[in-house]
Scaffold this motif. Structure first.
Motif, PDB file in Angstrom:
ATOM      1  N   LEU A   1     -25.009  13.484  -2.987  1.00 55.18           N
ATOM      2  CA  LEU A   1     -24.593  12.198  -3.546  1.00 55.18           C
ATOM      3  C   LEU A   1     -25.210  11.040  -2.770  1.00 55.18           C
ATOM      4  O   LEU A   1     -25.530  11.181  -1.578  1.00 55.18           O
ATOM      5  CB  LEU A   1     -23.063  12.045  -3.490  1.00 55.18           C
ATOM      6  CG  LEU A   1     -22.192  13.093  -4.188  1.00 55.18           C
ATOM      7  CD1 LEU A   1     -20.728  12.749  -3.980  1.00 55.18           C
ATOM      8  CD2 LEU A   1     -22.526  13.174  -5.668  1.00 55.18           C
ATOM      9  N   ALA A   2     -25.335   9.892  -3.434  1.00 57.75           N
ATOM     10  CA  ALA A   2     -25.690   8.661  -2.743  1.00 57.75           C
ATOM     11  C   ALA A   2     -24.478   8.204  -1.930  1.00 57.75           C
ATOM     12  O   ALA A   2     -23.334   8.528  -2.274  1.00 57.75           O
ATOM     13  CB  ALA A   2     -26.076   7.582  -3.755  1.00 57.75           C
ATOM     14  N   PRO A   3     -24.693   7.456  -0.842  1.00 58.83           N
ATOM     15  CA  PRO A   3     -23.559   7.019  -0.021  1.00 58.83           C
ATOM     16  C   PRO A   3     -22.444   6.336  -0.802  1.00 58.83           C
ATOM     17  O   PRO A   3     -21.266   6.599  -0.568  1.00 58.83           O
ATOM     18  CB  PRO A   3     -24.213   6.060   0.986  1.00 58.83           C
ATOM     19  CG  PRO A   3     -25.604   6.594   1.150  1.00 58.83           C
ATOM     20  CD  PRO A   3     -25.988   7.076  -0.229  1.00 58.83           C
ATOM     21  N   VAL A   4     -22.799   5.469  -1.752  1.00 52.91           N
ATOM     22  CA  VAL A   4     -21.764   4.752  -2.498  1.00 52.91           C
ATOM     23  C   VAL A   4     -21.012   5.689  -3.440  1.00 52.91           C
ATOM     24  O   VAL A   4     -19.823   5.479  -3.736  1.00 52.91           O
ATOM     25  CB  VAL A   4     -22.367   3.551  -3.259  1.00 52.91           C
ATOM     26  CG1 VAL A   4     -23.242   4.006  -4.425  1.00 52.91           C
ATOM     27  CG2 VAL A   4     -21.264   2.614  -3.744  1.00 52.91           C
ATOM     28  N   GLN A   5     -21.659   6.741  -3.934  1.00 48.28           N
ATOM     29  CA  GLN A   5     -20.965   7.726  -4.764  1.00 48.28           C
ATOM     30  C   GLN A   5     -19.960   8.516  -3.928  1.00 48.28           C
ATOM     31  O   GLN A   5     -18.833   8.761  -4.363  1.00 48.28           O
ATOM     32  CB  GLN A   5     -21.973   8.669  -5.418  1.00 48.28           C
ATOM     33  CG  GLN A   5     -22.849   8.018  -6.476  1.00 48.28           C
ATOM     34  CD  GLN A   5     -23.900   8.962  -7.008  1.00 48.28           C
ATOM     35  OE1 GLN A   5     -24.490   9.741  -6.256  1.00 48.28           O
ATOM     36  NE2 GLN A   5     -24.154   8.911  -8.315  1.00 48.28           N
TER      37      GLN A   5
ATOM     38  N   VAL B   1     -19.184  16.095  -5.184  1.00 50.90           N
ATOM     39  CA  VAL B   1     -17.870  15.555  -5.513  1.00 50.90           C
ATOM     40  C   VAL B   1     -16.775  16.288  -4.741  1.00 50.90           C
ATOM     41  O   VAL B   1     -15.835  15.666  -4.223  1.00 50.90           O
ATOM     42  CB  VAL B   1     -17.616  15.642  -7.035  1.00 50.90           C
ATOM     43  CG1 VAL B   1     -16.163  15.327  -7.363  1.00 50.90           C
ATOM     44  CG2 VAL B   1     -18.543  14.693  -7.788  1.00 50.90           C
ATOM     45  N   THR B   2     -16.889  17.613  -4.638  1.00 50.17           N
ATOM     46  CA  THR B   2     -15.901  18.396  -3.889  1.00 50.17           C
ATOM     47  C   THR B   2     -15.869  17.972  -2.419  1.00 50.17           C
ATOM     48  O   THR B   2     -14.788  17.795  -1.832  1.00 50.17           O
ATOM     49  CB  THR B   2     -16.221  19.898  -3.988  1.00 50.17           C
ATOM     50  OG1 THR B   2     -16.224  20.288  -5.362  1.00 50.17           O
ATOM     51  CG2 THR B   2     -15.188  20.721  -3.233  1.00 50.17           C
ATOM     52  N   SER B   3     -17.047  17.798  -1.826  1.00 51.22           N
ATOM     53  CA  SER B   3     -17.113  17.350  -0.431  1.00 51.22           C
ATOM     54  C   SER B   3     -16.538  15.949  -0.285  1.00 51.22           C
ATOM     55  O   SER B   3     -15.858  15.643   0.701  1.00 51.22           O
ATOM     56  CB  SER B   3     -18.560  17.375   0.071  1.00 51.22           C
ATOM     57  OG  SER B   3     -19.087  18.686   0.067  1.00 51.22           O
ATOM     58  N   ALA B   4     -16.802  15.086  -1.279  1.00 52.02           N
ATOM     59  CA  ALA B   4     -16.289  13.718  -1.234  1.00 52.02           C
ATOM     60  C   ALA B   4     -14.771  13.691  -1.318  1.00 52.02           C
ATOM     61  O   ALA B   4     -14.110  12.879  -0.661  1.00 52.02           O
ATOM     62  CB  ALA B   4     -16.905  12.889  -2.361  1.00 52.02           C
ATOM     63  N   ILE B   5     -14.198  14.563  -2.140  1.00 52.15           N
ATOM     64  CA  ILE B   5     -12.736  14.662  -2.222  1.00 52.15           C
ATOM     65  C   ILE B   5     -12.178  15.100  -0.871  1.00 52.15           C
ATOM     66  O   ILE B   5     -11.151  14.574  -0.402  1.00 52.15           O
ATOM     67  CB  ILE B   5     -12.324  15.645  -3.338  1.00 52.15           C
ATOM     68  CG1 ILE B   5     -12.666  15.044  -4.712  1.00 52.15           C
ATOM     69  CG2 ILE B   5     -10.836  15.969  -3.252  1.00 52.15           C
ATOM     70  CD1 ILE B   5     -12.457  16.008  -5.856  1.00 52.15           C
TER      71      ILE B   5
END
Length: 302
Positions: free
Chosen positions: A39-43, A221-225
């Motif tokens: 992902l991009a940083p902002v995502q 997305v999983t890592s971001a969560i």
């Protein structure tokens, strides 16, 4: 207003909660890099912020009435708007971009120097004077920063990414400013954090929609969560609970010094980064500086 019931002091439980918080925080640098690979940083920030906001809403709604939360906001709406622009918006945008440019073993320890930056900024922002111990701690700590950033080649002053180092150090300034001004607010810490995220989240999502658009990589997305849960959400609440239960808060707060070293182990084991000796040396200098500063402040207060 509804407030949480008074907590009975329980040092063993406080140490357990503190240790769990430290363990969680130790994993997030690795999670940052895993998510930024997709992902991009902002995502990353948008998904993490939304996750954290959901957790904070659930916890605060259970502990307090919404009227109490509204009254807390009404007492300082401008301050919450400005602090929300710092955290979660500007601070994490800058921090995640630093992680995107630097090896995790550099970005994580550099960010850890925010405690030293806080004492430096307290001079112009709070009118506090720098004591001899503060100056020594700052010199030792920032020498540690240089050791890490240059991989030990201090005289050459060559960086893997000069921009990345600048961003990492800039994030420490924003984090220190955030906590200096946040300390002036009278609302409970979890309520203040929720109100900051309510103000800051639209800025994060607005930036994402105007730049990268929605993420579509499930691994990212999983890592971001995960980041939202363990960097911004539940871990803060674990730490807050530990400090509230503690009969000896200093014993709990000292656990935080384990976090960067545990983080380096995970960075090596999971990300496969070879941790250079300069990282350990520089990080040790930063931690020694912070501990020395705290001990000196404690002694002067007696």
């Amino acid at each position: 207003m509804d407030t949480a019931a008074a907590l009975t002091k329980n040092q063993p439980k406080a140490m357990l909660l503190g240790a769990l918080a430290v363990l969680c925080w130790s994993t997030v640098a690795t999670a940052f890099k895993l998510s930024l690979a997709h992902l991009a940083p902002v995502q990353l920030l948008s998904i993490a912020t939304a996750t954290s906001l959901f957790i904070l809403l659930a916890v605060v709604a259970k502990r307090y009435s919404m009227r109490f939360v509204y009254e807390a906001w009404k007492a300082a709406p401008v301050q919450y708007a400005l602090l929300g622009a710092i955290n979660p918006f500007l601070y994490y945008v800058i921090l995640f971009n630093a992680y995107d440019l630097l090896p995790a073993q550099q970005a994580q320890p550099l960010n850890y120097s925010w405690a030293l930056v806080l004492s430096l900024l307290a001079v112009p922002l709070l009118g506090q004077a720098l004591k001899r111990a503060d100056i020594i701690a700052l010199l030792v700590g920032f020498f540690g920063v240089i050791v890490i950033a240059t991989r030990g080649d201090v005289l050459a002053l060559q960086f893997d990414s000069g921009k990345g180092v600048l961003l990492a150090l800039s994030s420490t300034v924003l984090w220190a400013v955030y906590w200096l001004y946040n300390a002036r607010l009278k609302a409970p810490p979890e309520v203040s954090l929720l109100l900051c995220f309510i103000h800051g989240s639209p800025l994060v999502w607005g930036m994402m929609m105007f730049t990268t658009g929605l993420p579509n990589d499930w691994q990212g997305v999983t890592s971001a969560i995960y980041v939202g849960v363990f960097e911004m959400g539940i871990t803060f609440l674990l730490w807050l609970g530990a400090m509230q239960l503690a009969t000896h808060a200093s014993r709990v707060s000292n656990l935080i010094f384990l976090s960067p070293f545990l983080s380096l182990l995970l960075i090596h084991w999971i990300l496969g980064e070879d941790i250079v000796p300069a990282t350990y040396i520089g990080l040790s200098l930063i931690i020694v500086a912070v501990i020395y500063q705290q001990v000196a402040a404690h002694r002067s207060a007696q």
